[in-house]
Enzyme design. Structure first.
Site, PDB file in Angstrom:
ATOM      1  N   GLN A 158      -0.254  -5.224  -8.986  1.00  0.00           N
ATOM      2  CA  GLN A 158       0.460  -5.356  -7.574  1.00  0.00           C
ATOM      3  C   GLN A 158      -0.639  -6.110  -6.654  1.00  0.00           C
ATOM      4  O   GLN A 158      -0.140  -6.651  -5.513  1.00  0.00           O
ATOM      5  CB  GLN A 158       0.648  -3.899  -6.994  1.00  0.00           C
ATOM      6  CG  GLN A 158       1.445  -3.746  -5.798  1.00  0.00           C
ATOM      7  CD  GLN A 158       0.863  -2.643  -4.791  1.00  0.00           C
ATOM      8  OE1 GLN A 158      -0.260  -2.738  -4.818  1.00  0.00           O
ATOM      9  NE2 GLN A 158       1.486  -1.818  -4.531  1.00  0.00           N
ATOM     10  N   ARG A 203      -9.599  -0.559  -1.767  1.00  0.00           N
ATOM     11  CA  ARG A 203      -8.597  -1.700  -1.913  1.00  0.00           C
ATOM     12  C   ARG A 203      -8.716  -2.806  -0.677  1.00  0.00           C
ATOM     13  O   ARG A 203      -8.613  -3.828  -0.811  1.00  0.00           O
ATOM     14  CB  ARG A 203      -6.978  -1.137  -2.096  1.00  0.00           C
ATOM     15  CG  ARG A 203      -6.033  -2.115  -2.307  1.00  0.00           C
ATOM     16  CD  ARG A 203      -4.680  -1.340  -2.570  1.00  0.00           C
ATOM     17  NE  ARG A 203      -3.515  -2.077  -2.823  1.00  0.00           N
ATOM     18  CZ  ARG A 203      -2.698  -2.567  -1.938  1.00  0.00           C
ATOM     19  NH1 ARG A 203      -2.829  -2.332  -0.527  1.00  0.00           N
ATOM     20  NH2 ARG A 203      -1.448  -3.404  -2.283  1.00  0.00           N
ATOM     21  N   LEU A 258       0.766  -1.176   0.180  1.00  0.00           N
ATOM     22  CA  LEU A 258       0.063   0.081  -0.019  1.00  0.00           C
ATOM     23  C   LEU A 258       0.991   1.500  -0.046  1.00  0.00           C
ATOM     24  O   LEU A 258       0.419   2.382  -0.444  1.00  0.00           O
ATOM     25  CB  LEU A 258      -0.901   0.009   0.897  1.00  0.00           C
ATOM     26  CG  LEU A 258      -0.574   0.739   2.611  1.00  0.00           C
ATOM     27  CD1 LEU A 258      -0.737   2.056   2.633  1.00  0.00           C
ATOM     28  CD2 LEU A 258      -0.950   0.091   3.828  1.00  0.00           C
ATOM     29  N   HIS A 314      -1.413 -10.338  -2.222  1.00  0.00           N
ATOM     30  CA  HIS A 314      -0.269 -10.722  -3.080  1.00  0.00           C
ATOM     31  C   HIS A 314      -0.302 -12.046  -3.538  1.00  0.00           C
ATOM     32  O   HIS A 314       0.975 -12.651  -3.669  1.00  0.00           O
ATOM     33  CB  HIS A 314       1.016  -9.868  -2.675  1.00  0.00           C
ATOM     34  CG  HIS A 314       0.997  -8.717  -2.142  1.00  0.00           C
ATOM     35  ND1 HIS A 314       0.724  -7.815  -3.376  1.00  0.00           N
ATOM     36  CD2 HIS A 314       0.991  -7.791  -1.047  1.00  0.00           C
ATOM     37  CE1 HIS A 314       0.781  -6.516  -2.763  1.00  0.00           C
ATOM     38  NE2 HIS A 314       0.955  -6.671  -1.394  1.00  0.00           N
TER      39      HIS A 314
END
Length: 314
Positions: free
Chosen positions: A253, A119, A95, A204
């Site tokens: 990402q 997000r 972030l 991730h």
């Protein structure tokens, strides 16, 4: 002396962070007000008073950490005349990449706060609680190759990948809980220690694809301009200042690996950076820099005294 500003990621949050900045600098106070207004939420009150479990929620922690980082940079520029373009590069951990973009003027603070809120919510929605897991593999034998081998063993059971290549001795894996548990056992066999992380979702990794899709939609609408200093991106470990490239990388990402070790190595090597300044809460990244690039200087910029001392050295 070549300088890079670094911006911390989730895990650096703490109740009370940024309060000394607010008390010392009107410029820092403005940032917190902007974020509160953008989110229609008294995030600054939650940051000041807690409770900690509410601040730690991904959808709160992400914009809160960004607010502290941008407040540091705004105070540095307004009060001490140190602009972000004094840096050769900026980079943020997960972030923190959004914090870097907000601080360097690529995305407005209000838009960044809203994107980070989304997000956090999207990441939480992507995988039901309890189905995913993350673990930190640590110890002198722990490197990317060991973590890759452990993740490969886990992948025989389910989704399991290397999520964060932080530094030699600290690599994080992420995926389905059963697969991560299996990878932990393999990592122990290979000589690493494994610590399951107290996280709300497996960040991730490919399980975050629904969150990546949500972010792709939101980022398509976001106004992004060229940053005032090139951003070294998590997924490429290389700099860019192209707004459309940045837009795409922010989507990648969500499911992609945070290549932090490589990012710092590139900045300290080809990038010629000799000094890293960590803008925001805590000093996690400063510790990582010392392990990745021991010849470089790493300084955390948390409070007013840090900013003043740092400005005097430039």
């Amino acid at each position: 002396m070549s300088l890079a500003f670094l911006f911390p990621g989730q895990g650096s949050q703490a109740v009370g962070m940024g309060q000394d900045l607010i008390e010392a600098f009107a410029s820092a106070r403005e940032v917190f007000e902007e974020v509160d207004e953008a989110l229609k939420q008294k995030l600054s009150t939650l940051m000041r008073d807690g409770p900690e479990d509410q601040l730690t929620l991904t959808e709160n922690a992400q914009p809160a950490l960004m607010a502290v980082s941008v407040a540091v940079m705004r105070a540095l520029e307004r009060e001490f005349g140190v602009a972000i373009d004094k840096a050769a590069f900026v980079a943020g951990h997960s972030l923190g990449e959004y914090s870097a973009l907000a601080a360097s003027g690529a995305i407005s603070v209000s838009d960044t706060a809203r994107l980070l809120k989304l997000r956090g919510q999207a990441m939480q929605r992507a995988v039901p609680v309890g189905q995913g897991a993350m673990a930190s593999l640590i110890g002198p034998k722990t490197d990317l190759a060991l973590a890759e081998e452990a993740a490969k063993a886990g992948a025989e059971v389910g989704v399991c990948v290397v999520a964060n290549d932080n530094n030699q001795g600290n690599v994080v894996i992420s995926g389905e809980k059963a697969a991560v548990d299996w990878a932990i056992e393999k990592a122990k066999e290979l000589g690493a220690r494994a610590i399951p992380l107290n996280v709300s979702a497996p960040f991730h990794c490919p399980l975050m694809q629904p969150a990546a899709d949500e972010m792709a939609e939101a980022l398509a609408e976001a106004a992004i301009s060229a940053p005032r200093a090139p951003v070294v991106a998590n997924v490429t470990a290389r700099p860019t200042n192209d707004p459309e490239v940045i837009r795409g990388l922010l989507v990648e990402q969500v499911t992609g690996r945070v290549r932090w070790r490589e990012s710092v190595q590139w900045m300290a090597g080809e990038g010629g950076v000799t000094r890293f300044a960590e803008a925001g809460a805590g000093k996690v990244l400063s510790g990582m820099v010392k392990r990745i690039a021991p010849d470089a200087e790493a300084v955390p910029l948390n409070g007013p005294a840090d900013l003043e001392a740092f400005a005097k050295t430039l």
